[in-house]
Design a protein around this motif. Sequence first.
Motif, PDB file in Angstrom:
ATOM      1  N   TYR A 109      -4.247   8.880   7.699  1.00  0.00           N
ATOM      2  CA  TYR A 109      -4.485   7.728   7.327  1.00  0.00           C
ATOM      3  C   TYR A 109      -3.792   7.016   8.522  1.00  0.00           C
ATOM      4  N   LEU A 159     -15.360   6.213   0.951  1.00  0.00           N
ATOM      5  CA  LEU A 159     -14.472   7.617   0.933  1.00  0.00           C
ATOM      6  C   LEU A 159     -14.397   8.304  -0.052  1.00  0.00           C
ATOM      7  N   ARG A 184      -8.223   9.782  -4.010  1.00  0.00           N
ATOM      8  CA  ARG A 184      -9.239   9.154  -4.649  1.00  0.00           C
ATOM      9  C   ARG A 184     -10.291   9.386  -6.212  1.00  0.00           C
ATOM     10  N   HIS A 194       3.813   9.105   0.681  1.00  0.00           N
ATOM     11  CA  HIS A 194       3.247   8.227   1.211  1.00  0.00           C
ATOM     12  C   HIS A 194       4.151   7.177   2.591  1.00  0.00           C
ATOM     13  N   PRO A 241       0.987  -1.182  -0.243  1.00  0.00           N
ATOM     14  CA  PRO A 241       0.310   0.021   0.148  1.00  0.00           C
ATOM     15  C   PRO A 241       1.058   1.331  -0.037  1.00  0.00           C
ATOM     16  N   TYR A 242       1.888   1.154  -1.086  1.00  0.00           N
ATOM     17  CA  TYR A 242       2.258   3.372  -1.291  1.00  0.00           C
ATOM     18  C   TYR A 242       3.645   3.123  -0.125  1.00  0.00           C
ATOM     19  N   PHE A 251      -5.997   0.113   6.518  1.00  0.00           N
ATOM     20  CA  PHE A 251      -5.628  -1.306   5.692  1.00  0.00           C
ATOM     21  C   PHE A 251      -4.440  -2.110   6.216  1.00  0.00           C
ATOM     22  N   TYR A 303       4.525   6.142   5.751  1.00  0.00           N
ATOM     23  CA  TYR A 303       4.062   5.233   6.791  1.00  0.00           C
ATOM     24  C   TYR A 303       5.003   5.713   8.212  1.00  0.00           C
ATOM     25  N   GLN A 317      -4.016  14.626   3.982  1.00  0.00           N
ATOM     26  CA  GLN A 317      -4.972  13.296   4.611  1.00  0.00           C
ATOM     27  C   GLN A 317      -4.139  13.071   6.160  1.00  0.00           C
ATOM     28  N   ASP A 340      -9.343   8.161   8.450  1.00  0.00           N
ATOM     29  CA  ASP A 340      -8.758   8.526   7.646  1.00  0.00           C
ATOM     30  C   ASP A 340      -9.238   9.547   6.324  1.00  0.00           C
ATOM     31  N   GLU A 394      -0.402  12.796   4.842  1.00  0.00           N
ATOM     32  CA  GLU A 394      -0.154  13.060   3.050  1.00  0.00           C
ATOM     33  C   GLU A 394      -0.726  14.493   3.008  1.00  0.00           C
ATOM     34  N   LEU A 428      -7.635   4.990  -7.443  1.00  0.00           N
ATOM     35  CA  LEU A 428      -6.845   5.193  -6.669  1.00  0.00           C
ATOM     36  C   LEU A 428      -5.250   5.895  -6.698  1.00  0.00           C
ATOM     37  N   HIS A 429      -5.279   6.344  -6.194  1.00  0.00           N
ATOM     38  CA  HIS A 429      -2.989   6.716  -5.521  1.00  0.00           C
ATOM     39  C   HIS A 429      -3.080   6.824  -7.227  1.00  0.00           C
TER      40      HIS A 429
HETATM   41  C1  BGC Z   1      -5.918   6.213   1.852  1.00  0.00           C
HETATM   42  C2  BGC Z   1      -6.208   4.969   2.199  1.00  0.00           C
HETATM   43  C3  BGC Z   1      -5.292   4.229   1.755  1.00  0.00           C
HETATM   44  C4  BGC Z   1      -4.655   4.467   1.690  1.00  0.00           C
HETATM   45  C5  BGC Z   1      -3.130   2.711   0.933  1.00  0.00           C
HETATM   46  C6  BGC Z   1      -4.182   6.430   1.692  1.00  0.00           C
HETATM   47  O1  BGC Z   1      -3.962   7.701   1.639  1.00  0.00           O
HETATM   48  O2  BGC Z   1      -6.218   7.438   2.573  1.00  0.00           O
HETATM   49  O3  BGC Z   1      -7.645   5.345   2.314  1.00  0.00           O
HETATM   50  O4  BGC Z   1      -6.180   2.891   1.905  1.00  0.00           O
HETATM   51  O5  BGC Z   1      -3.742   5.103   1.425  1.00  0.00           O
HETATM   52  O6  BGC Z   1      -3.927   3.268   0.118  1.00  0.00           O
END
Ligand code: BGC
Length: 348
Positions: free
Chosen positions: A284, A211, A81, A180, A69-70, A288, A182, A282, A245, A309, A105-106
């Motif tokens: 987050y 979302l 999104r 992105h 996830p990035y 997930f 973490y 953002q 999120d 972010e 997404l992304h």
């Molecule tokens: C988003 C999440 C997403 C995550 C990983 C975040 O920037 O807000 O909803 O699950 O990136 O893709």
Amino acid sequence: MKVLREIFGPIPGIGDASLYTITNSNGITLKVSDYGCTIQSLLVPDKNGKPGDVVLGFDKLEGYLQDHPYIGTIVGRYANRISNARFMLDGTEYRLVQNHGKNHLHGGAVGFDKVLWQASEFADKKGAGVSLEYVSHDMEEGYPGFLRVSVTYTLDDENQVCIDYQATTDKPTHLNLTNHSYFNLNEAAEEVYDHELMIASSRYVVTGRDLIPTGEIRSVEGSPLDFRIPKPIGKDIHEVEGGFDLCYVLEGDGKTTVLAARVVDPESGRCMETLTTEPGIQFYSSNFLAGITGKGGIPYRKHLALCLEAQHFPDTPNQPDFPSTLLHPGETYNQRTIYKFSNTQDSP
Ligand code: BGC
């Protein structure tokens, strides 16, 4: 300060990815890869001077080649999104890759996180770092315009990791870039519930199903989303379905950086401030995150880290009242976002 380069590993059919190491005189070490324009590691001293890694990531390149996830990457062309993976621009409908249900997404299936960037290192009086460039072709993932993007990571002796973004296009297009990473300021020892967070924002972008923004901007007053006064992330997280999120509205002028967030981990004493020129951030809480093993064999799981972010608002191409993400030929996209580190032992 200087920059060291090493081979990170082979990308099948493409060539070798590199890893660049930059160290400042206060013991901070930043590692950046040209694959996905990624922050792979960031060692920051704790309150006793012991360096520890404050970002999630993978020890080996293979970790980044898998589906993830990035983690630490640059996200583009559009962070967050875009509803129904489409937008209208100058009377033409552009259909983007649907990679999140029916939404986008992304940046799509092969976004800026999954390509090899062209890197060059530098060192000067202000700091040292790496500049990375990527050329995105017309209609890549469905977006119009031949886009040249550059991202520069600079580490300085003020303990700042500064990310400067620039881009130009030959056709009108939408662009929304972010990093992105973490963060877990306590070296991913446990979930970030005890990290104390302040977000300098009184309003947020309301979202509905999947979302996707409804168009409403609402006050945080009286809700668990209010972080104007610092509080532990774990205090109200269970009052918000899944965790945090959402995109907070910032009040900068778009040219100078403003303080968006501050996070303190009382146990390690590490502190991080996020400053940005962007109109949104953002938050987050890695809701997930699951099922992957990260650096040092740590199982990456829900709420183990937080992402801050800096970006424009989600789904802006379909929301006429949001600050525009349009980029025209002849204009230059500019963003600066800074992650600045200190610790509770430093004098204020
Ligand atoms: C988003 C999440 C997403 C995550 C990983 C975040 O920037 O807000 O909803 O699950 O990136 O893709």
